[in-house]
Design an enzyme around this catalytic site. Structure first.
Site, PDB file in Angstrom:
ATOM      1  N   TRP A 220      18.029  -4.371   1.923  1.00  0.00           N
ATOM      2  CA  TRP A 220      16.776  -3.641   1.687  1.00  0.00           C
ATOM      3  C   TRP A 220      16.473  -3.551   0.192  1.00  0.00           C
ATOM      4  O   TRP A 220      15.310  -3.535  -0.203  1.00  0.00           O
ATOM      5  CB  TRP A 220      16.847  -2.252   2.323  1.00  0.00           C
ATOM      6  CG  TRP A 220      16.534  -2.265   3.790  1.00  0.00           C
ATOM      7  CD1 TRP A 220      16.775  -3.274   4.678  1.00  0.00           C
ATOM      8  CD2 TRP A 220      15.895  -1.226   4.538  1.00  0.00           C
ATOM      9  NE1 TRP A 220      16.355  -2.923   5.935  1.00  0.00           N
ATOM     10  CE2 TRP A 220      15.809  -1.674   5.880  1.00  0.00           C
ATOM     11  CE3 TRP A 220      15.411   0.045   4.226  1.00  0.00           C
ATOM     12  CZ2 TRP A 220      15.238  -0.900   6.897  1.00  0.00           C
ATOM     13  CZ3 TRP A 220      14.857   0.824   5.232  1.00  0.00           C
ATOM     14  CH2 TRP A 220      14.766   0.352   6.555  1.00  0.00           C
TER      15      TRP A 220
ATOM     16  N   LYS B   4      15.643   5.245  10.005  1.00  0.00           N
ATOM     17  CA  LYS B   4      16.008   4.742  11.333  1.00  0.00           C
ATOM     18  C   LYS B   4      16.623   5.844  12.185  1.00  0.00           C
ATOM     19  O   LYS B   4      17.378   6.672  11.698  1.00  0.00           O
ATOM     20  CB  LYS B   4      17.019   3.597  11.196  1.00  0.00           C
ATOM     21  CG  LYS B   4      17.493   3.040  12.534  1.00  0.00           C
ATOM     22  CD  LYS B   4      18.192   1.711  12.378  1.00  0.00           C
ATOM     23  CE  LYS B   4      19.525   1.816  11.703  1.00  0.00           C
ATOM     24  NZ  LYS B   4      20.167   0.482  11.560  1.00  0.00           N
TER      25      LYS B   4
ATOM     26  N   ASP C 258      24.707   4.818  -2.129  1.00  0.00           N
ATOM     27  CA  ASP C 258      25.679   4.647  -1.048  1.00  0.00           C
ATOM     28  C   ASP C 258      27.037   5.159  -1.523  1.00  0.00           C
ATOM     29  O   ASP C 258      27.330   5.136  -2.727  1.00  0.00           O
ATOM     30  CB  ASP C 258      25.800   3.170  -0.639  1.00  0.00           C
ATOM     31  CG  ASP C 258      26.261   3.007   0.801  1.00  0.00           C
ATOM     32  OD1 ASP C 258      25.492   2.494   1.617  1.00  0.00           O
ATOM     33  OD2 ASP C 258      27.405   3.413   1.113  1.00  0.00           O
TER      34      ASP C 258
END
Length: 263
Positions: A50, A158, A68
């Site tokens: 992404w 998501k 992350d």
């Protein structure tokens, strides 16, 4: 398998780190998330598919921040627009680091236009549990988004379809102008995943349905009264300049709202 092979092979051929890159491309085509010069924060960004798509879309004038807990290998191409923050998105220290990266040396943090998340829980095999965990991840991502996003900014995350989806949407909706469900073609046919796309972050002091007392300070070109609530502009129909009255808020945009006299 055909759909999986198509996007897997396409990613290999075009140099993307993951087939999921095409999900973000399709989300952008559908919902207009990315664009030249925008600042994008990608939560759970590893391995970086992404990030590649976002960096291409924002161009040299934009900024992309990958967040992350895992280390993200830097992209191989020249990447003046991409920054990396290693840490847990729920930690204040991680959010402070994002603000510093976006805002520069003053540490105040600049405007973030988009927060995206393709995070998914570790799969247990129990669908209800996996759905619940995916909802929890979205709520965590939402907390980061509402903290970082500039007025008018967008959020996309998501989630697995299931019984808690509508409650999740209901909790997101007051923070944005609208929320929609998008199912990219690049998602596997067997997957229950979808993306919630929330457009135009609302940061004003009022929401639709509120009743507030205001004074009409001026009149607009269209004949509506203009009032201020903590500096936020409210256009009110059917009033005269100088009136002080209760107004019901009908519609809220990122930078102004519309209302009418409360009965």
């Amino acid at each position: 398998m055909a759909g999986k092979d198509e996007y897997y092979n396409k990613a290999k051929q075009q140099g993307y780190r993951a087939r999921s890159a095409y999900k973000l491309k399709q989300l952008d085509e559908t919902a207009g998330l990315l664009g030249q010069g925008r600042t994008v924060v990608d939560l759970g960004a590893a391995p970086g598919g992404w990030l590649q798509v976002a960096a291409e879309a924002v161009g040299e004038r934009g900024t992309v921040v990958g967040v992350d807990r895992q280390r993200i290998d830097p992209l191989s191409d020249p990447e003046p627009t991409v920054e990396y923050v290693r840490g847990d998105m729920t930690d204040d220290s991680t959010r402070d680091e994002i603000r510093e990266v976006v805002g520069g040396s003053d540490g105040r943090g600049g405007p973030v236009d988009v927060v995206v998340s393709d995070m998914a829980p570790n799969m247990s095999g129990d669908y209800d549990l996996d759905h619940a965990r995916s909802v929890h991840l979205v709520r965590q991502a939402l907390a980061v988004a509402t903290d970082l996003l500039d007025s008018g900014g967008d959020f996309c995350a998501k989630v697995f379809d299931g019984q808690d989806l509508q409650d999740l949407k209901a909790d997101i909706e007051p923070e944005f102008e609208y929320v929609r469900e998008v199912r990219p073609d690049a998602s596997r046919d067997s997957s229950s995943e979808l993306y919630l796309v929330a457009k135009h972050r609302l940061t004003g002091p009022v929401r639709a349905g509120d009743v507030v007392e205001v004074t009409i300070e001026d009149m607009g070109e269209e004949g509506d009264g203009i009032a201020k609530v903590d500096g936020f502009t409210v256009f009110v129909s059917g009033v005269d300049q100088g009136e002080t009255l209760d107004v019901r808020i009908d519609d809220v945009k990122p930078r102004f709202a519309f209302g009418q006299p409360a009965e």
